[in-house]
Design a protein around this motif. Structure first.
Motif, PDB file in Angstrom:
ATOM      1  N   MET A   1       0.762  -1.210   0.173  1.00 23.16           N
ATOM      2  CA  MET A   1      -0.007   0.009   0.016  1.00 23.16           C
ATOM      3  C   MET A   1       0.770   0.987  -0.010  1.00 23.16           C
ATOM      4  N   PRO A   2       0.681   2.310  -0.741  1.00 27.40           N
ATOM      5  CA  PRO A   2       1.420   3.280  -0.911  1.00 27.40           C
ATOM      6  C   PRO A   2       1.202   4.058   0.538  1.00 27.40           C
ATOM      7  N   VAL A   3       2.360   4.714   0.949  1.00 33.07           N
ATOM      8  CA  VAL A   3       2.421   5.499   2.304  1.00 33.07           C
ATOM      9  C   VAL A   3       0.992   6.674   2.166  1.00 33.07           C
ATOM     10  N   ALA A   4       1.078   7.131   0.886  1.00 27.86           N
ATOM     11  CA  ALA A   4       0.204   8.417   0.751  1.00 27.86           C
ATOM     12  C   ALA A   4      -1.409   7.697   0.902  1.00 27.86           C
ATOM     13  N   ASP A   5      -1.627   6.565   0.440  1.00 27.51           N
ATOM     14  CA  ASP A   5      -2.876   6.103   0.857  1.00 27.51           C
ATOM     15  C   ASP A   5      -3.012   5.753   2.301  1.00 27.51           C
ATOM     16  N   TYR A   6      -2.151   5.099   2.919  1.00 25.38           N
ATOM     17  CA  TYR A   6      -2.152   4.991   4.288  1.00 25.38           C
ATOM     18  C   TYR A   6      -2.410   6.038   4.922  1.00 25.38           C
ATOM     19  N   VAL A   7      -2.032   7.129   5.008  1.00 26.20           N
ATOM     20  CA  VAL A   7      -2.112   8.267   5.983  1.00 26.20           C
ATOM     21  C   VAL A   7      -3.371   8.926   5.837  1.00 26.20           C
ATOM     22  N   LYS A   8      -3.864   8.698   4.610  1.00 27.94           N
ATOM     23  CA  LYS A   8      -5.362   9.466   4.383  1.00 27.94           C
ATOM     24  C   LYS A   8      -6.423   9.007   5.412  1.00 27.94           C
ATOM     25  N   GLN A   9      -6.048   7.831   6.115  1.00 26.72           N
ATOM     26  CA  GLN A   9      -6.975   7.156   7.054  1.00 26.72           C
ATOM     27  C   GLN A   9      -6.989   8.032   8.553  1.00 26.72           C
ATOM     28  N   PHE A  10      -6.078   8.855   8.495  1.00 23.12           N
ATOM     29  CA  PHE A  10      -5.784   9.596   9.856  1.00 23.12           C
ATOM     30  C   PHE A  10      -5.959  11.035   9.852  1.00 23.12           C
ATOM     31  N   ILE A  11      -6.270  11.494  10.871  1.00 24.92           N
ATOM     32  CA  ILE A  11      -6.889  13.017  11.058  1.00 24.92           C
ATOM     33  C   ILE A  11      -5.631  14.159  10.401  1.00 24.92           C
ATOM     34  N   GLY A  17       2.651  11.222   7.522  1.00 21.40           N
ATOM     35  CA  GLY A  17       3.545  10.830   6.556  1.00 21.40           C
ATOM     36  C   GLY A  17       4.993  11.385   6.884  1.00 21.40           C
ATOM     37  N   GLU A  18       5.081  12.564   7.722  1.00 24.65           N
ATOM     38  CA  GLU A  18       6.236  12.830   8.150  1.00 24.65           C
ATOM     39  C   GLU A  18       7.130  11.873   8.993  1.00 24.65           C
ATOM     40  N   LEU A  19       6.293  11.496  10.094  1.00 26.51           N
ATOM     41  CA  LEU A  19       6.787  10.463  11.168  1.00 26.51           C
ATOM     42  C   LEU A  19       7.198   9.412  10.455  1.00 26.51           C
ATOM     43  N   LEU A  20       6.400   8.944   9.274  1.00 28.22           N
ATOM     44  CA  LEU A  20       6.914   7.850   8.817  1.00 28.22           C
ATOM     45  C   LEU A  20       8.171   7.803   7.931  1.00 28.22           C
ATOM     46  N   ALA A  21       8.071   9.091   7.280  1.00 30.84           N
ATOM     47  CA  ALA A  21       9.491   9.180   6.516  1.00 30.84           C
ATOM     48  C   ALA A  21      10.635   9.544   7.501  1.00 30.84           C
ATOM     49  N   GLU A  22      10.423   9.920   8.458  1.00 32.45           N
ATOM     50  CA  GLU A  22      11.796  10.248   9.398  1.00 32.45           C
ATOM     51  C   GLU A  22      12.135   8.846  10.070  1.00 32.45           C
ATOM     52  N   ASN A  23      11.410   8.072  10.276  1.00 28.16           N
ATOM     53  CA  ASN A  23      11.651   6.701  10.830  1.00 28.16           C
ATOM     54  C   ASN A  23      11.661   5.560   9.603  1.00 28.16           C
ATOM     55  N   GLY A  24      11.838   6.080   8.345  1.00 26.16           N
ATOM     56  CA  GLY A  24      12.172   5.279   7.502  1.00 26.16           C
ATOM     57  C   GLY A  24      11.265   3.880   7.040  1.00 26.16           C
ATOM     58  N   ILE A  28       4.433  -0.884   3.470  1.00 29.75           N
ATOM     59  CA  ILE A  28       3.176  -1.266   4.095  1.00 29.75           C
ATOM     60  C   ILE A  28       2.343  -2.416   3.671  1.00 29.75           C
ATOM     61  N   ALA A  29       2.118  -3.366   4.176  1.00 31.83           N
ATOM     62  CA  ALA A  29       1.387  -4.276   3.559  1.00 31.83           C
ATOM     63  C   ALA A  29      -0.229  -4.164   4.392  1.00 31.83           C
ATOM     64  N   VAL A  41     -12.725  -6.342   9.012  1.00 35.20           N
ATOM     65  CA  VAL A  41     -11.663  -6.352   9.537  1.00 35.20           C
ATOM     66  C   VAL A  41     -10.486  -5.932   8.567  1.00 35.20           C
ATOM     67  N   SER A  42      -9.468  -4.992   9.143  1.00 36.53           N
ATOM     68  CA  SER A  42      -8.313  -4.414   8.286  1.00 36.53           C
ATOM     69  C   SER A  42      -7.197  -4.416   9.087  1.00 36.53           C
ATOM     70  N   VAL A  43      -5.952  -4.910   8.424  1.00 41.55           N
ATOM     71  CA  VAL A  43      -4.739  -5.165   9.050  1.00 41.55           C
ATOM     72  C   VAL A  43      -3.840  -4.445   8.303  1.00 41.55           C
ATOM     73  N   TYR A  44      -2.990  -3.643   8.912  1.00 41.87           N
ATOM     74  CA  TYR A  44      -1.876  -2.879   8.191  1.00 41.87           C
ATOM     75  C   TYR A  44      -0.605  -3.225   8.984  1.00 41.87           C
ATOM     76  N   LEU A  45       0.354  -3.704   8.334  1.00 43.07           N
ATOM     77  CA  LEU A  45       1.898  -3.727   8.862  1.00 43.07           C
ATOM     78  C   LEU A  45       2.951  -2.815   8.030  1.00 43.07           C
ATOM     79  N   LEU A  46       3.548  -2.274   8.898  1.00 44.43           N
ATOM     80  CA  LEU A  46       4.305  -1.091   8.468  1.00 44.43           C
ATOM     81  C   LEU A  46       5.693  -1.749   8.812  1.00 44.43           C
ATOM     82  N   ALA A  47       6.506  -1.840   7.727  1.00 43.33           N
ATOM     83  CA  ALA A  47       7.981  -2.255   7.982  1.00 43.33           C
ATOM     84  C   ALA A  47       8.866  -1.097   8.093  1.00 43.33           C
ATOM     85  N   PHE A  48       9.758  -1.280   9.090  1.00 44.98           N
ATOM     86  CA  PHE A  48      10.917  -0.030   9.289  1.00 44.98           C
ATOM     87  C   PHE A  48      12.252  -0.542   8.850  1.00 44.98           C
TER      88      PHE A  48
END
Length: 140
Positions: A1-11, A17-24, A28-29, A41-48
């Motif tokens: 899943m593109p990061v841009a699509d994932y972060v759209k689910q948040f306020i 997006g900055e937090l995710l980019a800063e932490n590399g 996202i699956a 049910v929705s599951v998101y796994l973010l690999a760093f």
């Protein structure tokens, strides 16, 4: 899943997006399904890059900023689990929307988000089983 699509689910998608980019964040699956009782049910796994950067995002409590539950705060009702750490939040069905249970979990270099919603109610047993299963799969 593109990061841009994932972060759209948040306020605050830009801040997240900055937090995710800063932490590399590496990738996202995402997967989801609907159970026979209507629970979604929705599951998101973010690999760093490392466990440290994954923990930074987990500690930022990104689950508290979901657009579907803007006023909910995480608690540590799951506390320390055998394979990592987990926090959760829940809301009953009502004027604010469908019943919702959200879990944020972390193990090693992966932080995950589990979301269960249902127009009537989300079983705490189903939610707990899904959280434990996700943690066991990450822990090996």
């Amino acid at each position: 899943m593109p990061v841009a699509d994932y972060v759209k689910q948040f306020i605050s998608p830009d801040s997240l997006g900055e937090l995710l980019a800063e932490n590399g964040v590496r990738h996202i699956a995402a997967t989801g399904w609907r159970m026979p009782d209507g629970t979604k049910v929705s599951v998101y796994l973010l690999a760093f890059r490392s466990p440290t950067t994954s923990e930074n995002v987990f500690n930022a409590e990104l689950g508290t900023n979901l657009a579907t539950a803007p006023t909910l705060g995480l608690d540590n009702s799951f506390g320390q689990v055998p394979f990592g750490a987990a926090d959760s939040v829940s809301r009953p069905a009502g004027k604010a929307g469908p019943a919702l249970r959200v879990g944020l979990f972390s193990d090693g270099d992966v932080t995950g988000l589990l979301e269960l919603s249902n127009p009537k109610a989300v079983s705490s047993v189903d939610f707990a089983q899904a959280m434990v299963l996700q943690m066991e799969m990450l822990g090996g």
